[in-house]
Design a protein around this motif. Structure first.
Motif, PDB file in Angstrom:
ATOM      1  N   PHE A   1       0.710  -1.237   0.012  1.00 52.67           N
ATOM      2  CA  PHE A   1       0.073   0.026  -0.026  1.00 52.67           C
ATOM      3  C   PHE A   1       0.879   1.382  -0.159  1.00 52.67           C
ATOM      4  N   MET A   2       1.872   1.287   1.078  1.00 49.33           N
ATOM      5  CA  MET A   2       2.600   2.483   0.949  1.00 49.33           C
ATOM      6  C   MET A   2       3.572   2.697  -0.168  1.00 49.33           C
ATOM      7  N   ALA A   3       4.069   1.734  -0.698  1.00 51.07           N
ATOM      8  CA  ALA A   3       4.978   2.105  -1.927  1.00 51.07           C
ATOM      9  C   ALA A   3       4.190   2.330  -3.129  1.00 51.07           C
ATOM     10  N   TYR A   4       3.060   1.778  -3.325  1.00 50.19           N
ATOM     11  CA  TYR A   4       2.078   1.882  -4.305  1.00 50.19           C
ATOM     12  C   TYR A   4       1.787   3.417  -4.388  1.00 50.19           C
ATOM     13  N   TRP A   5       1.185   3.918  -3.296  1.00 50.71           N
ATOM     14  CA  TRP A   5       0.763   5.360  -3.207  1.00 50.71           C
ATOM     15  C   TRP A   5       1.866   6.374  -3.004  1.00 50.71           C
ATOM     16  N   THR A   6       3.186   5.859  -2.656  1.00 49.35           N
ATOM     17  CA  THR A   6       4.375   6.862  -2.532  1.00 49.35           C
ATOM     18  C   THR A   6       4.647   6.998  -4.011  1.00 49.35           C
ATOM     19  N   LYS A   7       4.778   5.996  -4.771  1.00 51.32           N
ATOM     20  CA  LYS A   7       5.218   5.991  -6.146  1.00 51.32           C
ATOM     21  C   LYS A   7       4.205   6.633  -6.948  1.00 51.32           C
ATOM     22  N   LYS A   8       3.187   6.441  -6.792  1.00 50.84           N
ATOM     23  CA  LYS A   8       1.926   7.022  -7.562  1.00 50.84           C
ATOM     24  C   LYS A   8       1.940   8.503  -7.266  1.00 50.84           C
ATOM     25  N   ALA A   9       1.809   9.014  -6.247  1.00 44.49           N
ATOM     26  CA  ALA A   9       2.255  10.366  -5.813  1.00 44.49           C
ATOM     27  C   ALA A   9       3.576  10.895  -6.438  1.00 44.49           C
ATOM     28  N   TYR A  10       4.712  10.311  -6.225  1.00 44.78           N
ATOM     29  CA  TYR A  10       5.865  10.677  -6.913  1.00 44.78           C
ATOM     30  C   TYR A  10       5.971  10.919  -8.443  1.00 44.78           C
ATOM     31  N   HIS A  11       5.203  10.006  -9.215  1.00 46.89           N
ATOM     32  CA  HIS A  11       5.138   9.998 -10.508  1.00 46.89           C
ATOM     33  C   HIS A  11       4.205  10.836 -11.038  1.00 46.89           C
ATOM     34  N   GLY A  12       3.197  11.087 -10.293  1.00 47.39           N
ATOM     35  CA  GLY A  12       2.060  12.168 -10.533  1.00 47.39           C
ATOM     36  C   GLY A  12       2.761  13.632 -10.608  1.00 47.39           C
ATOM     37  N   LEU A  13       3.492  13.872  -9.366  1.00 51.25           N
ATOM     38  CA  LEU A  13       3.910  15.094  -9.136  1.00 51.25           C
ATOM     39  C   LEU A  13       5.282  15.441 -10.246  1.00 51.25           C
ATOM     40  N   LYS A  14       5.832  14.509 -10.198  1.00 49.94           N
ATOM     41  CA  LYS A  14       6.963  14.783 -11.634  1.00 49.94           C
ATOM     42  C   LYS A  14       6.202  14.874 -12.947  1.00 49.94           C
ATOM     43  N   HIS A  15       5.185  14.267 -13.167  1.00 53.27           N
ATOM     44  CA  HIS A  15       4.732  14.321 -14.651  1.00 53.27           C
ATOM     45  C   HIS A  15       4.169  15.784 -14.379  1.00 53.27           C
ATOM     46  N   GLY A  16       3.152  15.912 -13.467  1.00 51.45           N
ATOM     47  CA  GLY A  16       2.769  17.362 -13.389  1.00 51.45           C
ATOM     48  C   GLY A  16       3.585  18.551 -13.540  1.00 51.45           C
ATOM     49  N   TYR A  17       4.672  18.413 -12.980  1.00 53.59           N
ATOM     50  CA  TYR A  17       5.905  19.268 -13.021  1.00 53.59           C
ATOM     51  C   TYR A  17       6.256  19.490 -14.578  1.00 53.59           C
ATOM     52  N   TYR A  18       6.953  18.459 -15.222  1.00 54.46           N
ATOM     53  CA  TYR A  18       7.083  18.510 -16.818  1.00 54.46           C
ATOM     54  C   TYR A  18       6.074  19.122 -17.605  1.00 54.46           C
ATOM     55  N   PHE A  19       4.826  18.614 -17.150  1.00 57.41           N
ATOM     56  CA  PHE A  19       3.762  18.826 -18.037  1.00 57.41           C
ATOM     57  C   PHE A  19       3.098  20.450 -17.883  1.00 57.41           C
ATOM     58  N   THR A  20       3.419  20.978 -16.681  1.00 60.01           N
ATOM     59  CA  THR A  20       2.772  22.228 -16.286  1.00 60.01           C
ATOM     60  C   THR A  20       3.838  23.441 -16.582  1.00 60.01           C
ATOM     61  N   VAL A  21       5.079  23.269 -15.764  1.00 57.74           N
ATOM     62  CA  VAL A  21       6.049  24.270 -15.820  1.00 57.74           C
ATOM     63  C   VAL A  21       7.315  24.061 -16.363  1.00 57.74           C
ATOM     64  N   GLY A  22       7.826  22.785 -16.564  1.00 56.30           N
ATOM     65  CA  GLY A  22       8.930  22.304 -16.911  1.00 56.30           C
ATOM     66  C   GLY A  22       8.934  21.832 -18.347  1.00 56.30           C
ATOM     67  N   GLY A  23       7.983  21.867 -19.130  1.00 56.67           N
ATOM     68  CA  GLY A  23       8.297  21.429 -20.663  1.00 56.67           C
ATOM     69  C   GLY A  23       7.907  19.905 -20.646  1.00 56.67           C
ATOM     70  N   ASN A  24       8.061  19.323 -21.701  1.00 58.95           N
ATOM     71  CA  ASN A  24       8.177  18.046 -21.908  1.00 58.95           C
ATOM     72  C   ASN A  24       9.102  17.357 -21.420  1.00 58.95           C
ATOM     73  N   PRO A  25       9.002  16.173 -20.705  1.00 59.74           N
ATOM     74  CA  PRO A  25      10.181  15.333 -20.250  1.00 59.74           C
ATOM     75  C   PRO A  25      11.095  15.054 -21.564  1.00 59.74           C
ATOM     76  N   PRO A  26      12.360  14.738 -21.205  1.00 62.26           N
ATOM     77  CA  PRO A  26      13.321  14.542 -22.307  1.00 62.26           C
ATOM     78  C   PRO A  26      12.969  13.247 -23.235  1.00 62.26           C
ATOM     79  N   ASN A  27      12.588  12.246 -22.531  1.00 64.78           N
ATOM     80  CA  ASN A  27      11.892  11.117 -23.262  1.00 64.78           C
ATOM     81  C   ASN A  27      11.141  10.411 -22.450  1.00 64.78           C
ATOM     82  N   LEU A  28      10.555   9.271 -22.991  1.00 66.37           N
ATOM     83  CA  LEU A  28       9.624   8.367 -22.159  1.00 66.37           C
ATOM     84  C   LEU A  28      10.273   7.138 -21.618  1.00 66.37           C
ATOM     85  N   GLU A  29      11.438   7.000 -21.645  1.00 67.75           N
ATOM     86  CA  GLU A  29      12.372   5.880 -21.160  1.00 67.75           C
ATOM     87  C   GLU A  29      11.888   5.846 -19.645  1.00 67.75           C
TER      88      GLU A  29
END
Length: 155
Positions: A77-105
């Motif tokens: 449970f904790m690993a799932y939601w921690t990583k879901k939040a991490y990926h969501g915040l990272k993607h939110g940052y890239y797509f909102t203020v940081g431009g597109n991520p360099p790749n989807l690898e």
């Protein structure tokens, strides 16, 4: 003495109001409640993920495994939601203020999660292939060594 305190309190209230209001607005615009689910449609909300979502929908796993089934740790449970939040915040940052991520690898962390989930779902026969000794490189084999395009045809 009361005037500076009142101005400071007013400025603090305005800042908090903007922060909370902006957060609520963003949550509504970004369909935040959908993002908290395990539905693959949540991943397709970002335009850069449209091709990824479309290729998954045409693939053999679309009927029984969604994005989070492969990309997030299962059973913890904790690993799932921690990583879901991490990926969501990272993607939110890239797509909102940081431009597109360099790749989807996949990162090393994501690569490990995907391989663990592959081996768990396909445990009846995957245990014979993982880290097989027939590999000609010095790197150990894992699921993605041979099945890189299985989830997304675009890879």
């Amino acid at each position: 003495m009361k005037k500076p305190t009142n101005k400071l309190l007013l400025a603090l209230c305005i800042f908090i109001g903007i922060f909370i209001g902006g957060g609520i607005y963003t949550f509504i615009i970004a369909d935040g409640f959908l993002m908290m689910t395990s539905k693959p449609e949540a991943c397709s909300k970002c335009h850069i993920m449209t091709d990824v979502y479309d290729s998954w929908a045409k693939g053999e796993h679309s009927s029984n495994a969604g994005c989070v089934d492969c990309h997030l740790p299962q059973g913890d449970f904790m690993a799932y939601w921690t990583k879901k939040a991490y990926h969501g915040l990272k993607h939110g940052y890239y797509f909102t203020v940081g431009g597109n991520p360099p790749n989807l690898e996949p990162t090393e962390m994501t690569h490990e999660d995907v391989n663990r989930n592959c081996a768990t779902c396909h445990k009846d026969y995957a245990h014979n292939a993982i880290n097989a000794t027939t590999n000609i490189s010095s790197e150990p084999l894992d699921c993605l060594s041979c099945h890189r395009t299985i989830g997304h045809l675009h890879n």
